[in-house]
Scaffold this motif. Structure first.
Motif, PDB file in Angstrom:
ATOM      1  N   ALA A  22       0.811  -1.217   0.000  1.00 48.95           N
ATOM      2  CA  ALA A  22       0.000   0.000   0.000  1.00 48.95           C
ATOM      3  C   ALA A  22       0.845   1.268   0.000  1.00 48.95           C
ATOM      4  O   ALA A  22       0.338   2.357  -0.297  1.00 48.95           O
ATOM      5  CB  ALA A  22      -0.941   0.003   1.202  1.00 48.95           C
ATOM      6  N   ASP A  23       2.145   1.147   0.328  1.00 47.85           N
ATOM      7  CA  ASP A  23       3.028   2.319   0.323  1.00 47.85           C
ATOM      8  C   ASP A  23       3.630   2.601  -1.049  1.00 47.85           C
ATOM      9  O   ASP A  23       4.334   3.605  -1.230  1.00 47.85           O
ATOM     10  CB  ASP A  23       4.171   2.122   1.333  1.00 47.85           C
ATOM     11  N   MET A  24       3.371   1.728  -2.029  1.00 51.20           N
ATOM     12  CA  MET A  24       3.886   1.979  -3.377  1.00 51.20           C
ATOM     13  C   MET A  24       3.248   3.225  -3.980  1.00 51.20           C
ATOM     14  O   MET A  24       2.052   3.470  -3.780  1.00 51.20           O
ATOM     15  CB  MET A  24       3.588   0.791  -4.299  1.00 51.20           C
ATOM     16  N   PRO A  25       4.023   4.015  -4.715  1.00 52.88           N
ATOM     17  CA  PRO A  25       3.433   5.171  -5.399  1.00 52.88           C
ATOM     18  C   PRO A  25       2.483   4.713  -6.505  1.00 52.88           C
ATOM     19  O   PRO A  25       2.582   3.575  -6.989  1.00 52.88           O
ATOM     20  CB  PRO A  25       4.650   5.898  -5.965  1.00 52.88           C
ATOM     21  N   PRO A  26       1.547   5.592  -6.920  1.00 55.19           N
ATOM     22  CA  PRO A  26       0.543   5.208  -7.924  1.00 55.19           C
ATOM     23  C   PRO A  26       1.135   4.644  -9.205  1.00 55.19           C
ATOM     24  O   PRO A  26       0.568   3.711  -9.796  1.00 55.19           O
ATOM     25  CB  PRO A  26      -0.210   6.517  -8.185  1.00 55.19           C
ATOM     26  N   GLU A  27       2.302   5.180  -9.662  1.00 58.09           N
ATOM     27  CA  GLU A  27       2.866   4.681 -10.928  1.00 58.09           C
ATOM     28  C   GLU A  27       3.332   3.234 -10.809  1.00 58.09           C
ATOM     29  O   GLU A  27       3.226   2.451 -11.765  1.00 58.09           O
ATOM     30  CB  GLU A  27       4.013   5.580 -11.402  1.00 58.09           C
ATOM     31  N   LYS A  28       3.833   2.839  -9.616  1.00 59.03           N
ATOM     32  CA  LYS A  28       4.242   1.444  -9.409  1.00 59.03           C
ATOM     33  C   LYS A  28       3.020   0.539  -9.331  1.00 59.03           C
ATOM     34  O   LYS A  28       2.983  -0.539  -9.932  1.00 59.03           O
ATOM     35  CB  LYS A  28       5.076   1.307  -8.127  1.00 59.03           C
ATOM     36  N   LEU A  29       2.016   0.980  -8.579  1.00 57.85           N
ATOM     37  CA  LEU A  29       0.780   0.191  -8.492  1.00 57.85           C
ATOM     38  C   LEU A  29       0.158   0.009  -9.870  1.00 57.85           C
ATOM     39  O   LEU A  29      -0.354  -1.079 -10.201  1.00 57.85           O
ATOM     40  CB  LEU A  29      -0.214   0.881  -7.551  1.00 57.85           C
ATOM     41  N   GLY A  30       0.227   1.048 -10.687  1.00 55.09           N
ATOM     42  CA  GLY A  30      -0.335   0.972 -12.034  1.00 55.09           C
ATOM     43  C   GLY A  30       0.339  -0.091 -12.880  1.00 55.09           C
ATOM     44  O   GLY A  30      -0.319  -0.776 -13.691  1.00 55.09           O
ATOM     45  N   ILE A  31       1.652  -0.253 -12.716  1.00 62.89           N
ATOM     46  CA  ILE A  31       2.387  -1.290 -13.459  1.00 62.89           C
ATOM     47  C   ILE A  31       1.833  -2.670 -13.116  1.00 62.89           C
ATOM     48  O   ILE A  31       1.524  -3.483 -14.005  1.00 62.89           O
ATOM     49  CB  ILE A  31       3.893  -1.210 -13.139  1.00 62.89           C
ATOM     50  N   PHE A  32       1.704  -2.946 -11.818  1.00 60.92           N
ATOM     51  CA  PHE A  32       1.213  -4.260 -11.407  1.00 60.92           C
ATOM     52  C   PHE A  32      -0.230  -4.485 -11.856  1.00 60.92           C
ATOM     53  O   PHE A  32      -0.577  -5.563 -12.367  1.00 60.92           O
ATOM     54  CB  PHE A  32       1.331  -4.408  -9.886  1.00 60.92           C
ATOM     55  N   LEU A  33      -1.075  -3.483 -11.669  1.00 56.67           N
ATOM     56  CA  LEU A  33      -2.487  -3.649 -12.021  1.00 56.67           C
ATOM     57  C   LEU A  33      -2.677  -3.878 -13.518  1.00 56.67           C
ATOM     58  O   LEU A  33      -3.480  -4.733 -13.931  1.00 56.67           O
ATOM     59  CB  LEU A  33      -3.282  -2.423 -11.565  1.00 56.67           C
ATOM     60  N   GLU A  34      -1.942  -3.150 -14.350  1.00 52.20           N
ATOM     61  CA  GLU A  34      -2.094  -3.317 -15.796  1.00 52.20           C
ATOM     62  C   GLU A  34      -1.609  -4.691 -16.252  1.00 52.20           C
ATOM     63  O   GLU A  34      -2.247  -5.338 -17.093  1.00 52.20           O
ATOM     64  CB  GLU A  34      -1.336  -2.223 -16.541  1.00 52.20           C
ATOM     65  N   VAL A  35      -0.478  -5.141 -15.705  1.00 51.34           N
ATOM     66  CA  VAL A  35       0.033  -6.465 -16.080  1.00 51.34           C
ATOM     67  C   VAL A  35      -0.901  -7.551 -15.578  1.00 51.34           C
ATOM     68  O   VAL A  35      -1.218  -8.505 -16.310  1.00 51.34           O
ATOM     69  CB  VAL A  35       1.463  -6.670 -15.532  1.00 51.34           C
ATOM     70  N   PHE A  36      -1.371  -7.443 -14.329  1.00 53.46           N
ATOM     71  CA  PHE A  36      -2.283  -8.461 -13.796  1.00 53.46           C
ATOM     72  C   PHE A  36      -3.553  -8.546 -14.637  1.00 53.46           C
ATOM     73  O   PHE A  36      -4.081  -9.636 -14.886  1.00 53.46           O
ATOM     74  CB  PHE A  36      -2.647  -8.130 -12.343  1.00 53.46           C
ATOM     75  N   ALA A  37      -4.059  -7.392 -15.090  1.00 56.14           N
ATOM     76  CA  ALA A  37      -5.293  -7.371 -15.878  1.00 56.14           C
ATOM     77  C   ALA A  37      -5.134  -8.116 -17.205  1.00 56.14           C
ATOM     78  O   ALA A  37      -6.119  -8.609 -17.771  1.00 56.14           O
ATOM     79  CB  ALA A  37      -5.719  -5.925 -16.138  1.00 56.14           C
ATOM     80  N   SER A  38      -3.907  -8.218 -17.689  1.00 54.69           N
ATOM     81  CA  SER A  38      -3.672  -8.887 -18.972  1.00 54.69           C
ATOM     82  C   SER A  38      -3.495 -10.401 -18.846  1.00 54.69           C
ATOM     83  O   SER A  38      -3.346 -11.097 -19.851  1.00 54.69           O
ATOM     84  CB  SER A  38      -2.419  -8.295 -19.641  1.00 54.69           C
ATOM     85  N   LEU A  39      -3.500 -10.928 -17.609  1.00 57.71           N
ATOM     86  CA  LEU A  39      -3.251 -12.354 -17.383  1.00 57.71           C
ATOM     87  C   LEU A  39      -4.547 -13.166 -17.365  1.00 57.71           C
ATOM     88  O   LEU A  39      -5.618 -12.664 -17.010  1.00 57.71           O
ATOM     89  CB  LEU A  39      -2.527 -12.542 -16.039  1.00 57.71           C
ATOM     90  N   LYS A  40      -4.393 -14.445 -17.688  1.00 59.16           N
ATOM     91  CA  LYS A  40      -5.519 -15.376 -17.542  1.00 59.16           C
ATOM     92  C   LYS A  40      -5.638 -15.843 -16.084  1.00 59.16           C
ATOM     93  O   LYS A  40      -6.718 -16.256 -15.649  1.00 59.16           O
ATOM     94  CB  LYS A  40      -5.322 -16.591 -18.450  1.00 59.16           C
ATOM     95  N   GLN A  41      -4.531 -15.803 -15.377  1.00 58.13           N
ATOM     96  CA  GLN A  41      -4.511 -16.289 -14.000  1.00 58.13           C
ATOM     97  C   GLN A  41      -5.203 -15.300 -13.056  1.00 58.13           C
ATOM     98  O   GLN A  41      -5.252 -14.095 -13.320  1.00 58.13           O
ATOM     99  CB  GLN A  41      -3.065 -16.513 -13.516  1.00 58.13           C
ATOM    100  N   ARG A  42      -5.693 -15.835 -11.945  1.00 57.95           N
ATOM    101  CA  ARG A  42      -6.195 -14.980 -10.880  1.00 57.95           C
ATOM    102  C   ARG A  42      -5.024 -14.541  -9.987  1.00 57.95           C
ATOM    103  O   ARG A  42      -4.026 -15.248  -9.876  1.00 57.95           O
ATOM    104  CB  ARG A  42      -7.233 -15.724 -10.042  1.00 57.95           C
ATOM    105  N   VAL A  43      -5.178 -13.371  -9.368  1.00 50.13           N
ATOM    106  CA  VAL A  43      -4.139 -12.841  -8.484  1.00 50.13           C
ATOM    107  C   VAL A  43      -4.746 -12.584  -7.117  1.00 50.13           C
ATOM    108  O   VAL A  43      -5.787 -11.920  -6.994  1.00 50.13           O
ATOM    109  CB  VAL A  43      -3.540 -11.532  -9.044  1.00 50.13           C
ATOM    110  N   LEU A  44      -4.094 -13.116  -6.087  1.00 50.58           N
ATOM    111  CA  LEU A  44      -4.484 -12.880  -4.701  1.00 50.58           C
ATOM    112  C   LEU A  44      -3.386 -12.028  -4.070  1.00 50.58           C
ATOM    113  O   LEU A  44      -2.234 -12.451  -3.970  1.00 50.58           O
ATOM    114  CB  LEU A  44      -4.634 -14.209  -3.969  1.00 50.58           C
ATOM    115  N   TRP A  45      -3.719 -10.819  -3.649  1.00 54.63           N
ATOM    116  CA  TRP A  45      -2.717  -9.815  -3.274  1.00 54.63           C
ATOM    117  C   TRP A  45      -2.936  -9.369  -1.832  1.00 54.63           C
ATOM    118  O   TRP A  45      -4.015  -8.869  -1.481  1.00 54.63           O
ATOM    119  CB  TRP A  45      -2.865  -8.619  -4.227  1.00 54.63           C
ATOM    120  N   LYS A  46      -1.921  -9.523  -0.994  1.00 53.84           N
ATOM    121  CA  LYS A  46      -1.965  -8.972   0.363  1.00 53.84           C
ATOM    122  C   LYS A  46      -1.703  -7.465   0.250  1.00 53.84           C
ATOM    123  O   LYS A  46      -0.583  -7.033   0.009  1.00 53.84           O
ATOM    124  CB  LYS A  46      -0.911  -9.624   1.262  1.00 53.84           C
ATOM    125  N   PHE A  47      -2.764  -6.686   0.440  1.00 56.65           N
ATOM    126  CA  PHE A  47      -2.708  -5.234   0.261  1.00 56.65           C
ATOM    127  C   PHE A  47      -3.292  -4.589   1.506  1.00 56.65           C
ATOM    128  O   PHE A  47      -4.415  -4.905   1.914  1.00 56.65           O
ATOM    129  CB  PHE A  47      -3.481  -4.817  -0.992  1.00 56.65           C
TER     130      PHE A  47
END
Length: 492
Positions: free
Chosen positions: A275-300
């Motif tokens: 949760a301490d990541m800046p928005p640009e870092k979070l955006g990287i993870f969210l965009e890549v995760f959205a492109s996957l077929k797999q589900r993601v379980l994230w401790k946030f």
């Protein structure tokens, strides 16, 4: 790790007094369990004030020597903090100490002052190294550490080091030894004198206390720790905190059960907050995760994460080991903490490692060398790098094969990790400290320990004859020169 040992000791009938900031009272361990609950020492306030950091994410840029200095600083402050607690003071000043306890179990990591409790109660001590292994164990347990292939925990290299890595290993390890001797130990000695000087005519030093450690329980085991020399009282019990998996909460279990293409588990542990990541870092993870077929379980750690893709689920807390045991979890995105890496190896889940501080980098590098992890740098991570690393881990079967191999090695032991720990705890009590396990090297002064006195004699044996020949040669040359001058004077 310590909690697991405490639970098992109580279960096996031992009476335990546990000094801790993390209460086990809710577990109702029974009448054999007594707890002295310390307030939590604010480690991160200390770090923030010393290093001008806002979160654990900022520690990624700290130098190795700064990490070393920080650990030692926290060790001094937290030891003083713990010994000053009123109930601990009652233990220190108790009138009748003989026969009250049979053993002291104490954390090894920058907690040397606590060894005084074993000294004043006249009982043997076993230390618990939750961080696995440190360079200074060489002096504490009486063996010479081969720096040619045993890397310092502060370095991010494996046991196959280049020339420059070996040079850095020697420099950092030597610097650590010097700082401990001239700065850290004297400060711990001062803390000990502060709390025990009033009740003892002579207060031992940290180095004297360390000579009386009977056994150390190391949070390590192959293949997560490379082979290295150890004395007989250094016992590897890595993974003893791992229990048979429990049933997952229904909403988590169904989420993973229905992951048709598998799932990715993402957690940066208890200290590094996603949760301490800046928005640009979070955006990287969210965009890549959205492109996957797999589900993601994230401790946030925050209540909400905007723009959450349909295949991503966030929770403030998750039962990590139980999740990694689920057959649909294919990749673990982790910071490389030792406990998480042990759980990943035990449950055979390949790791995408993103280290930040202390031993995390060396743990990830070990996984890279063994072929079951890929390392990415948080500072330079991009969508392409993250997508490529995840794709490789998910599609190349060699990573799962290598992790399966590592898991078999980690699990294959003559005795389970917890049973091993219990055996040696009982052994030390039964043999009243088991002094026969302690290497004689712990009692040698440093110049004898490193054979500097023998080296000096051998050098003298070689150099003295050469020096004698040199002096004789100069003298003969001088005599010849004088004779030549005399002869020349006569001829004139």
């Amino acid at each position: 790790m310590t909690d697991a040992i405490i639970r098992e000791l109580v279960k096996r009938g031992h009476e335990v007094t546990f000094i801790t900031p993390l209460s086990l009272a809710k577990e109702n361990l029974g009448p054999n369990y007594r707890e002295i609950l310390l307030p939590k020492y604010d480690t991160w306030a200390d770090i923030s004030s010393m290093m001008k950091t806002k979160s654990a994410l900022d520690m990624i840029d700290m130098s190795k020597l700064t990490h070393m200095r920080l650990g030692q600083h926290i060790g001094i402050k937290s030891t003083d903090f713990g010994l000053a607690h009123s109930e601990v003071q009652e233990l220190i000043h108790a009138k009748d100490k003989r026969g009250k306890f049979d053993l002291l179990l104490v954390e090894q990591f920058h907690n040397e002052g606590a060894l005084m409790l074993g000294y004043i109660y006249e009982i043997p001590a076993i230390t618990i190294a939750t961080f696995a292994y440190a360079n200074h164990f060489s002096q504490v347990f009486g063996f010479v550490n081969p720096l040619a292939y045993v890397p310092n925990i502060l370095l991010s290299c494996t046991d196959r080091m280049s020339l420059w890595e070996r040079l850095e290993n020697v420099v950092i390890s030597t610097a650590e030894d010097v700082v401990r001797e001239v700065s850290y130990y004297p400060q711990q000695d001062a803390v000990i004198r502060k709390h025990f000087g009033g009740i003892l005519p002579h207060v031992p030093t940290v180095k004297q206390l360390e000579q009386n450690i009977s056994v150390i329980l190391l949070n390590s085991y192959l293949p997560l720790t490379s082979p290295r020399p150890m004395t007989q009282n250094m016992i590897s019990v890595g993974g003893l905190h791992i229990l048979p998996p429990k049933t997952l909460p229904e909403h988590i279990r169904s989420y993973l059960d229905n992951a048709e293409y598998g799932a990715i588990y993402f957690s940066l542990g208890s200290q590094v907050r996603s949760a301490d990541m800046p928005p640009e870092k979070l955006g990287i993870f969210l965009e890549v995760f959205a492109s996957l077929k797999q589900r993601v379980l994230w401790k946030f750690e925050d209540d909400q994460l905007p723009n959450l893709p349909d295949n991503v689920k966030v929770e403030k807390w998750l039962p990590q080991a139980d999740i990694l045991a689920h057959p649909n979890v294919k990749v673990f995105i982790a910071h490389g903490g030792l406990f998480g890496m042990q759980e990943a190896v035990y449950h055979a889940v390949p790791v995408l490692g993103m280290p930040f501080y202390f031993d995390q980098d060396i743990n990830i590098k070990a996984g890279q060398a063994a072929g079951y992890s890929i390392r990415v740098d948080y500072r330079t991570i991009s969508k392409d790098l993250l997508r490529s690393a995840l794709h490789e881990l998910l599609t190349d079967p060699k990573y799962q094969a290598n992790m399966d191999k590592a898991s078999r090695i980690f699990r294959d032991r003559p005795l389970g990790a917890m049973d091993t720990a219990m055996y040696w705890i009982n052994y030390v009590v039964e043999h009243r400290g088991a002094a026969h396990l302690v290497a004689a090297g712990v009692h040698l002064p440093w110049y004898q320990f490193y054979l500097l006195d023998v080296t000096a004699i051998m050098l003298a044996m070689v150099l003295l004859p050469l020096l004698t020949l040199y002096v004789l040669g100069r003298k003969m040359k001088s005599v010849r020169a004088i004779r030549a001058l005399e002869k020349e004077a006569k001829s004139e």
